[in-house]
Design a protein around this motif. Structure first.
Motif, PDB file in Angstrom:
ATOM      1  N   GLN A 110     -35.835  10.091 -35.023  1.00  0.00           N
ATOM      2  CA  GLN A 110     -34.718  10.218 -35.966  1.00  0.00           C
ATOM      3  C   GLN A 110     -34.362   8.870 -36.594  1.00  0.00           C
ATOM      4  O   GLN A 110     -33.775   8.822 -37.666  1.00  0.00           O
ATOM      5  CB  GLN A 110     -33.478  10.789 -35.268  1.00  0.00           C
ATOM      6  CG  GLN A 110     -33.591  12.241 -34.912  1.00  0.00           C
ATOM      7  CD  GLN A 110     -32.413  12.716 -34.069  1.00  0.00           C
ATOM      8  OE1 GLN A 110     -31.576  11.939 -33.638  1.00  0.00           O
ATOM      9  NE2 GLN A 110     -32.381  14.007 -33.829  1.00  0.00           N
ATOM     10  N   HIS A 111     -34.674   7.793 -35.884  1.00  0.00           N
ATOM     11  CA  HIS A 111     -34.361   6.448 -36.375  1.00  0.00           C
ATOM     12  C   HIS A 111     -35.662   5.691 -36.643  1.00  0.00           C
ATOM     13  O   HIS A 111     -35.885   4.600 -36.127  1.00  0.00           O
ATOM     14  CB  HIS A 111     -33.480   5.700 -35.370  1.00  0.00           C
ATOM     15  CG  HIS A 111     -32.140   6.332 -35.193  1.00  0.00           C
ATOM     16  ND1 HIS A 111     -31.920   7.366 -34.316  1.00  0.00           N
ATOM     17  CD2 HIS A 111     -30.965   6.104 -35.821  1.00  0.00           C
ATOM     18  CE1 HIS A 111     -30.658   7.732 -34.394  1.00  0.00           C
ATOM     19  NE2 HIS A 111     -30.059   6.992 -35.302  1.00  0.00           N
ATOM     20  N   SER A 112     -36.492   6.293 -37.481  1.00  0.00           N
ATOM     21  CA  SER A 112     -37.815   5.731 -37.738  1.00  0.00           C
ATOM     22  C   SER A 112     -37.750   4.401 -38.488  1.00  0.00           C
ATOM     23  O   SER A 112     -38.734   3.681 -38.545  1.00  0.00           O
ATOM     24  CB  SER A 112     -38.671   6.730 -38.510  1.00  0.00           C
ATOM     25  OG  SER A 112     -38.047   7.052 -39.735  1.00  0.00           O
ATOM     26  N   ASN A 113     -36.587   4.077 -39.049  1.00  0.00           N
ATOM     27  CA  ASN A 113     -36.472   2.796 -39.752  1.00  0.00           C
ATOM     28  C   ASN A 113     -36.066   1.666 -38.794  1.00  0.00           C
ATOM     29  O   ASN A 113     -35.813   0.556 -39.236  1.00  0.00           O
ATOM     30  CB  ASN A 113     -35.481   2.898 -40.915  1.00  0.00           C
ATOM     31  CG  ASN A 113     -34.088   3.262 -40.454  1.00  0.00           C
ATOM     32  OD1 ASN A 113     -33.908   3.915 -39.434  1.00  0.00           O
ATOM     33  ND2 ASN A 113     -33.096   2.868 -41.221  1.00  0.00           N
ATOM     34  N   TYR A 114     -36.006   1.947 -37.482  1.00  0.00           N
ATOM     35  CA  TYR A 114     -35.731   0.915 -36.486  1.00  0.00           C
ATOM     36  C   TYR A 114     -37.043   0.415 -35.898  1.00  0.00           C
ATOM     37  O   TYR A 114     -37.948   1.205 -35.629  1.00  0.00           O
ATOM     38  CB  TYR A 114     -34.884   1.453 -35.340  1.00  0.00           C
ATOM     39  CG  TYR A 114     -33.434   1.740 -35.656  1.00  0.00           C
ATOM     40  CD1 TYR A 114     -32.877   1.439 -36.893  1.00  0.00           C
ATOM     41  CD2 TYR A 114     -32.610   2.304 -34.703  1.00  0.00           C
ATOM     42  CE1 TYR A 114     -31.540   1.707 -37.162  1.00  0.00           C
ATOM     43  CE2 TYR A 114     -31.284   2.570 -34.965  1.00  0.00           C
ATOM     44  CZ  TYR A 114     -30.750   2.277 -36.198  1.00  0.00           C
ATOM     45  OH  TYR A 114     -29.436   2.538 -36.454  1.00  0.00           O
ATOM     46  N   GLY A 115     -37.095  -0.874 -35.671  1.00  0.00           N
ATOM     47  CA  GLY A 115     -38.262  -1.469 -35.040  1.00  0.00           C
ATOM     48  C   GLY A 115     -38.192  -1.356 -33.525  1.00  0.00           C
ATOM     49  O   GLY A 115     -37.179  -0.949 -32.955  1.00  0.00           O
ATOM     50  N   ALA A 116     -39.282  -1.761 -32.890  1.00  0.00           N
ATOM     51  CA  ALA A 116     -39.396  -1.656 -31.437  1.00  0.00           C
ATOM     52  C   ALA A 116     -38.321  -2.460 -30.713  1.00  0.00           C
ATOM     53  O   ALA A 116     -37.782  -2.012 -29.702  1.00  0.00           O
ATOM     54  CB  ALA A 116     -40.782  -2.111 -30.999  1.00  0.00           C
ATOM     55  N   LYS A 117     -37.997  -3.647 -31.226  1.00  0.00           N
ATOM     56  CA  LYS A 117     -36.986  -4.483 -30.561  1.00  0.00           C
ATOM     57  C   LYS A 117     -35.616  -3.810 -30.563  1.00  0.00           C
ATOM     58  O   LYS A 117     -34.916  -3.797 -29.553  1.00  0.00           O
ATOM     59  CB  LYS A 117     -36.893  -5.855 -31.232  1.00  0.00           C
ATOM     60  CG  LYS A 117     -38.017  -6.794 -30.855  1.00  0.00           C
ATOM     61  CD  LYS A 117     -38.027  -8.085 -31.638  1.00  0.00           C
ATOM     62  CE  LYS A 117     -36.767  -8.883 -31.490  1.00  0.00           C
ATOM     63  NZ  LYS A 117     -36.825 -10.158 -32.218  1.00  0.00           N
ATOM     64  N   LYS A 118     -35.236  -3.244 -31.673  1.00  0.00           N
ATOM     65  CA  LYS A 118     -33.922  -2.599 -31.769  1.00  0.00           C
ATOM     66  C   LYS A 118     -33.881  -1.336 -30.905  1.00  0.00           C
ATOM     67  O   LYS A 118     -32.899  -1.103 -30.189  1.00  0.00           O
ATOM     68  CB  LYS A 118     -33.585  -2.268 -33.220  1.00  0.00           C
ATOM     69  CG  LYS A 118     -32.172  -1.735 -33.388  1.00  0.00           C
ATOM     70  CD  LYS A 118     -31.741  -1.734 -34.833  1.00  0.00           C
ATOM     71  CE  LYS A 118     -30.278  -1.350 -34.939  1.00  0.00           C
ATOM     72  NZ  LYS A 118     -29.742  -1.628 -36.257  1.00  0.00           N
ATOM     73  N   LEU A 119     -34.934  -0.525 -30.973  1.00  0.00           N
ATOM     74  CA  LEU A 119     -34.979   0.684 -30.150  1.00  0.00           C
ATOM     75  C   LEU A 119     -34.939   0.330 -28.667  1.00  0.00           C
ATOM     76  O   LEU A 119     -34.229   0.962 -27.886  1.00  0.00           O
ATOM     77  CB  LEU A 119     -36.231   1.509 -30.462  1.00  0.00           C
ATOM     78  CG  LEU A 119     -36.217   2.269 -31.782  1.00  0.00           C
ATOM     79  CD1 LEU A 119     -37.584   2.884 -32.057  1.00  0.00           C
ATOM     80  CD2 LEU A 119     -35.137   3.339 -31.797  1.00  0.00           C
ATOM     81  N   SER A 120     -35.690  -0.686 -28.294  1.00  0.00           N
ATOM     82  CA  SER A 120     -35.726  -1.119 -26.903  1.00  0.00           C
ATOM     83  C   SER A 120     -34.330  -1.524 -26.443  1.00  0.00           C
ATOM     84  O   SER A 120     -33.887  -1.155 -25.348  1.00  0.00           O
ATOM     85  CB  SER A 120     -36.693  -2.289 -26.755  1.00  0.00           C
ATOM     86  OG  SER A 120     -36.704  -2.747 -25.439  1.00  0.00           O
TER      87      SER A 120
END
Length: 190
Positions: A110-120
Motif C-alpha cells: 500500500q505504501h509502494s512509494n516508501y523505500g526500504a529504510k522507511k519501511l524498516s
C-alpha cells in the motif's frame, strides 16, 4: 486460596477499588452473574476482564487490521491489565486474527512509494519481528530501482537535487537513487 476483590456496579460500569472503570455488556452481567455482587474472586475477575478485552479487540479488528504490538498497546491504554491483554493477543495470534507478516506485506504494497529504510523503521516501531522485516524487504529489493524511477518521473521538472532529497526522505538508498538516475539517462539516450 482465592482472593476476593471488592467491586461496585453502577449501571453498566464495574468500578474497582482503585477507581478503574470497566464497561459491562448485558451478556457480561448474565455470563458472570454480576447483578447485586459486591465481591468477585480472582478467577471470575480474570475471566471477566479477559472477556471484556476480547470484546474490545474484536471490535477494533472489525474496523481494520493491526500489528500485534499496536493492538496490544491500544488495549492496554484503553483497558489496562497488561498481563491479561498479553493473553488475549496471544490467543488472537494463535487463531489467525493477528498476522504481522501479512499486515507488513500489505502495508508495504500500500505504501509502494516508501523505500526500504522507511519501511524498516515503521515496522520496527510497530514491533514487527526482524526476520519478518528482512523477508518482506528482501522480496521487494528488486523493485526499488523501478519505484525510484517512477518517483523521479512523477516529480517532474524540479531540479535534480530537490528530487534526490525528496526520494531520500521516502527512505530510499542514495546508491539506488544514483542507479535509477543512470538507468533513466540510458533509456533517454536510446
Amino acid at each position: 486460596m482465592r482472593i476476593q476483590l471488592k467491586i461496585t456496579i453502577n449501571g453498566n460500569k464495574l468500578i474497582l477499588d482503585n477507581g478503574k472503570i470497566i464497561y459491562l455488556t448485558k451478556e457480561m452481567f448474565s455470563r458472570f452473574d454480576l447483578k447485586g455482587k459486591t465481591n468477585l474472586d480472582d478467577d471470575v475477575f480474570y475471566s471477566l476482564i479477559h472477556f471484556r478485552i476480547k470484546l474490545s479487540a474484536y471490535s477494533m479488528l472489525a474496523k481494520r487490521d493491526y500489528f500485534k504490538k499496536e493492538l496490544k498497546n491500544k488495549l492496554i491504554e484503553k483497558i489496562g491489565f497488561a498481563d491479561i491483554v498479553e493473553d488475549v493477543v496471544e490467543d488472537f495470534e494463535g487463531q489467525g486474527y493477528l498476522d504481522d507478516y501479512e499486515k507488513a506485506k500489505s502495508y508495504a504494497s500500500q505504501h509502494s512509494n516508501y523505500g526500504a529504510k522507511k519501511l524498516s523503521f515503521i515496522f520496527y516501531q510497530m514491533g514487527v519481528d526482524r526476520e519478518i522485516i528482512s523477508e518482506i524487504l528482501e522480496d521487494d529489493k528488486d523493485n526499488q530501482i523501478e519505484k525510484i524511477k517512477q518517483l523521479w518521473i512523477k516529480l517532474g521538472n524540479k531540479e535534480d537535487k530537490k528530487k534526490i532529497e525528496s526520494i531520500l526522505r521516502k527512505g530510499f538508498l542514495y546508491g539506488d537513487i544514483k542507479k535509477a538516475i543512470s538507468s533513466l539517462k540510458e533509456e533517454e539516450e536510446e
